[in-house]
Motif scaffolding. Structure first.
Motif, mmCIF file in Angstrom:
data_model
loop_
_atom_site.group_PDB
_atom_site.id
_atom_site.type_symbol
_atom_site.label_atom_id
_atom_site.label_comp_id
_atom_site.label_asym_id
_atom_site.label_seq_id
_atom_site.Cartn_x
_atom_site.Cartn_y
_atom_site.Cartn_z
ATOM 1 N N ILE A 164 0.858 -1.176 0.000
ATOM 2 C CA ILE A 164 0.000 0.000 0.000
ATOM 3 C C ILE A 164 0.894 1.226 0.000
ATOM 4 O O ILE A 164 1.885 1.297 0.734
ATOM 5 C CB ILE A 164 -0.966 0.014 1.209
ATOM 6 C CG1 ILE A 164 -1.856 1.267 1.170
ATOM 7 C CG2 ILE A 164 -0.234 -0.093 2.526
ATOM 8 C CD1 ILE A 164 -2.927 1.297 2.243
ATOM 9 N N ALA A 165 0.572 2.176 -0.867
ATOM 10 C CA ALA A 165 1.309 3.431 -0.956
ATOM 11 C C ALA A 165 0.368 4.570 -0.626
ATOM 12 O O ALA A 165 -0.761 4.612 -1.126
ATOM 13 C CB ALA A 165 1.888 3.619 -2.356
ATOM 14 N N ILE A 166 0.814 5.486 0.232
ATOM 15 C CA ILE A 166 0.003 6.638 0.621
ATOM 16 C C ILE A 166 0.823 7.903 0.392
ATOM 17 O O ILE A 166 1.990 7.973 0.789
ATOM 18 C CB ILE A 166 -0.431 6.551 2.097
ATOM 19 C CG1 ILE A 166 -1.298 5.303 2.329
ATOM 20 C CG2 ILE A 166 -1.201 7.810 2.517
ATOM 21 C CD1 ILE A 166 -1.717 5.110 3.778
ATOM 22 N N GLY A 167 0.215 8.902 -0.242
ATOM 23 C CA GLY A 167 0.930 10.138 -0.496
ATOM 24 C C GLY A 167 -0.007 11.276 -0.831
ATOM 25 O O GLY A 167 -1.207 11.072 -1.071
ATOM 26 N N ASP A 168 0.534 12.484 -0.835
ATOM 27 C CA ASP A 168 -0.220 13.632 -1.328
ATOM 28 C C ASP A 168 0.306 13.978 -2.717
ATOM 29 O O ASP A 168 0.950 13.145 -3.364
ATOM 30 C CB ASP A 168 -0.135 14.806 -0.347
ATOM 31 C CG ASP A 168 1.289 15.319 -0.128
ATOM 32 O OD1 ASP A 168 2.198 14.954 -0.915
ATOM 33 O OD2 ASP A 168 1.499 16.086 0.826
ATOM 34 N N GLN A 199 2.442 7.292 -8.378
ATOM 35 C CA GLN A 199 2.736 6.785 -9.719
ATOM 36 C C GLN A 199 4.234 6.639 -9.923
ATOM 37 O O GLN A 199 4.700 5.690 -10.567
ATOM 38 C CB GLN A 199 2.133 7.725 -10.764
ATOM 39 C CG GLN A 199 0.608 7.711 -10.782
ATOM 40 C CD GLN A 199 0.021 8.748 -11.715
ATOM 41 O OE1 GLN A 199 0.435 9.906 -11.720
ATOM 42 N NE2 GLN A 199 -0.946 8.344 -12.527
ATOM 43 N N SER A 200 4.997 7.573 -9.353
ATOM 44 C CA SER A 200 6.453 7.513 -9.466
ATOM 45 C C SER A 200 7.006 6.283 -8.765
ATOM 46 O O SER A 200 7.842 5.557 -9.339
ATOM 47 C CB SER A 200 7.069 8.782 -8.870
ATOM 48 O OG SER A 200 8.475 8.666 -8.773
ATOM 49 N N ILE A 201 6.550 6.018 -7.551
ATOM 50 C CA ILE A 201 7.104 4.885 -6.800
ATOM 51 C C ILE A 201 6.661 3.565 -7.422
ATOM 52 O O ILE A 201 7.408 2.579 -7.399
ATOM 53 C CB ILE A 201 6.722 4.951 -5.302
ATOM 54 C CG1 ILE A 201 7.649 4.047 -4.496
ATOM 55 C CG2 ILE A 201 5.272 4.543 -5.068
ATOM 56 C CD1 ILE A 201 9.110 4.409 -4.577
ATOM 57 N N THR A 228 18.645 1.106 -8.700
ATOM 58 C CA THR A 228 19.221 0.908 -7.368
ATOM 59 C C THR A 228 19.032 2.122 -6.462
ATOM 60 O O THR A 228 19.290 2.049 -5.268
ATOM 61 C CB THR A 228 20.730 0.611 -7.461
ATOM 62 O OG1 THR A 228 21.387 1.700 -8.121
ATOM 63 C CG2 THR A 228 20.974 -0.688 -8.219
ATOM 64 N N GLU A 229 18.598 3.246 -7.023
ATOM 65 C CA GLU A 229 18.429 4.457 -6.225
ATOM 66 C C GLU A 229 17.069 5.093 -6.543
ATOM 67 O O GLU A 229 16.762 5.379 -7.700
ATOM 68 C CB GLU A 229 19.549 5.460 -6.526
ATOM 69 C CG GLU A 229 19.503 6.707 -5.665
ATOM 70 C CD GLU A 229 20.651 7.659 -5.959
ATOM 71 O OE1 GLU A 229 20.633 8.787 -5.443
ATOM 72 O OE2 GLU A 229 21.567 7.258 -6.720
ATOM 73 N N PHE A 230 16.260 5.280 -5.506
ATOM 74 C CA PHE A 230 14.916 5.823 -5.689
ATOM 75 C C PHE A 230 14.948 7.352 -5.672
ATOM 76 O O PHE A 230 15.653 7.962 -4.867
ATOM 77 C CB PHE A 230 13.984 5.317 -4.588
ATOM 78 C CG PHE A 230 13.726 3.833 -4.658
ATOM 79 C CD1 PHE A 230 12.684 3.331 -5.416
ATOM 80 C CD2 PHE A 230 14.535 2.938 -3.969
ATOM 81 C CE1 PHE A 230 12.439 1.967 -5.487
ATOM 82 C CE2 PHE A 230 14.305 1.575 -4.035
ATOM 83 C CZ PHE A 230 13.261 1.085 -4.799
ATOM 84 N N LYS A 231 14.146 7.963 -6.549
ATOM 85 C CA LYS A 231 14.105 9.418 -6.670
ATOM 86 C C LYS A 231 12.769 10.005 -6.216
ATOM 87 O O LYS A 231 12.630 11.226 -6.134
ATOM 88 C CB LYS A 231 14.349 9.816 -8.123
ATOM 89 C CG LYS A 231 15.688 9.362 -8.688
ATOM 90 C CD LYS A 231 16.860 10.041 -7.995
ATOM 91 C CE LYS A 231 18.181 9.683 -8.668
ATOM 92 N NZ LYS A 231 19.335 10.329 -7.995
ATOM 93 N N THR A 232 11.781 9.167 -5.946
ATOM 94 C CA THR A 232 10.477 9.667 -5.514
ATOM 95 C C THR A 232 10.627 10.508 -4.243
ATOM 96 O O THR A 232 11.259 10.058 -3.281
ATOM 97 C CB THR A 232 9.518 8.491 -5.238
ATOM 98 O OG1 THR A 232 9.331 7.739 -6.444
ATOM 99 C CG2 THR A 232 8.163 8.989 -4.742
#
Length: 346
Positions: free
Chosen positions: A197-201, A240-242, A255-259
């Motif tokens: 589950i992903a939660i964000g604004d 959507q990014s993640i 290997t590196e997340f930018k979200t």
């Protein structure tokens, strides 16, 4: 959820033929009815495209399916005790209920006996079962992406009030009372290691957790209370990014997340999480290593606690922290996942 087409076709044939040797091997969730069944269920067989297959009953519950009233996958009289049957029925009569000691006493049930029998039969305690059913209801519309009002009558209740209770107790508001609240959006993400589950604004990601993580319900409640938000189904740019980045991560191309992330914690917790982000993919650190890097070499227990409080699984790589003796240590998503993630990154 089982995704391999070969297994799905095999299980569907077993379902159509009511093959008893597949009992305990899989459960089938029927999307058109919202129930999950045993392989030998006598009900009319659904179409293949309306079936989802699960290895455990807990997975089916968390995916929002409720036990079939005909085949009773969790309370078949030839397989489980009268006590288990009684408790499963009690949950279905009030699935949004949070069970406490006095609730067992009211049914003249010994809590430890219930825990033991459920653990032996289903691989989870009764409280875990009740929680999975409750969370499944709350996640139902998030998983499907539908409007809340459209899922009320399909949630297993005679009226919409029970659904609103199950949803609002976890997500923070009745669907009709969202206008005056700050709103966070939540989405169900299917991954190689199970649903998350992903939660964000609209600007940052607040939470990313495996749906079956122990304590997820409290995590979500704590998040929406501290941010004074309501949580509703939907997508935002960070979600959507993640989702895109997780796909690349599991494919081995990222290997590196930018979200962008929203870190909700104390200054010390945030300092620990920032150290975790700096651990290169394919490497590990001990709790003591993190404490030393913070200039607090005796604070390894506090580091371990902050590590466990991380609400952004994989992205803030708490799975890369192990014990000083080389043992894996704990992980909220389960040690099997932790081992897989470390192996994948190497």
């Amino acid at each position: 959820m089982i995704r391999d087409d070969e297994h799905k076709q095999e299980y569907y044939r077993a379902l159509v033929d009511k093959k008893s040797e597949y009992e305990g091997v899989f459960y089938v969730g029927v999307k058109t009815t919202g129930v999950f069944c045993r392989p030998t269920c006598p009900a009319r067989k659904p179409k293949y495209e309306n079936c989802e297959f699960y290895a455990t009953s807990k997975e089916a519950l968390l995916a929002s399916f409720r036990p079939c009233q005909r085949c009773r996958p969790l309370s078949h009289p030839n397989q489980v005790s009268e006590l288990v049957t009684q408790l499963v029925e009690a949950v279905e009569n009030n699935p949004e209920k949070r069970w406490k000691e006095q609730d067992f006493k009211a049914l003249s049930v010994d809590e430890s006996t219930a825990r033991r029998q459920f653990k032996k039969r289903f691989g989870m305690t009764f409280v875990e079962y009740a929680r999975a059913r409750r969370m499944g209801l709350a996640l139902k519309n998030i998983r499907s992406g539908e409007k809340i009002i459209d899922t009320q009558l399909a949630s297993g209740y005679d009226s919409s009030s029970g659904f609103r209770d199950a949803f609002s107790r976890i997500m923070g508001a009745s669907p009709t009372l969202l206008e005056d609240s700050k709103v966070l959006k939540a989405a169900w993400l299917d991954t190689r290691l199970g649903p998350m589950i992903a939660i964000g604004d609209e600007s940052k990601l607040y939470l990313l957790e495996f749906v079956d993580r122990r304590g997820l319900e409290l995590e979500v409640e704590r998040l929406r209370k501290r941010t004074k938000s309501a949580i509703i189904p939907g997508l935002t740019e960070p979600i959507q990014s993640i989702e895109k980045e997780l796909t690349q991560y599991f494919e081995g191309t990222l290997t590196e997340f930018k979200t962008p992330l929203f870190l909700m914690g104390s200054p010390f917790q945030k300092s620990v999480w920032e150290q975790l982000i700096q651990i290169p993919s394919g490497e590990t650190r001990s709790y003591a290593d993190i404490a030393i890097s913070l200039g607090k070499p005796t604070a390894y227990r506090a580091v371990a606690k902050a590590n466990g409080a991380n609400q952004l699984a994989i992205v803030i790589p708490c799975h890369r922290v192990i014990n000083s003796n080389g043992e894996l240590g704990g992980y909220g998503g389960g040690l099997t996942r932790k081992k897989w993630l470390l192996s994948h990154e190497k």
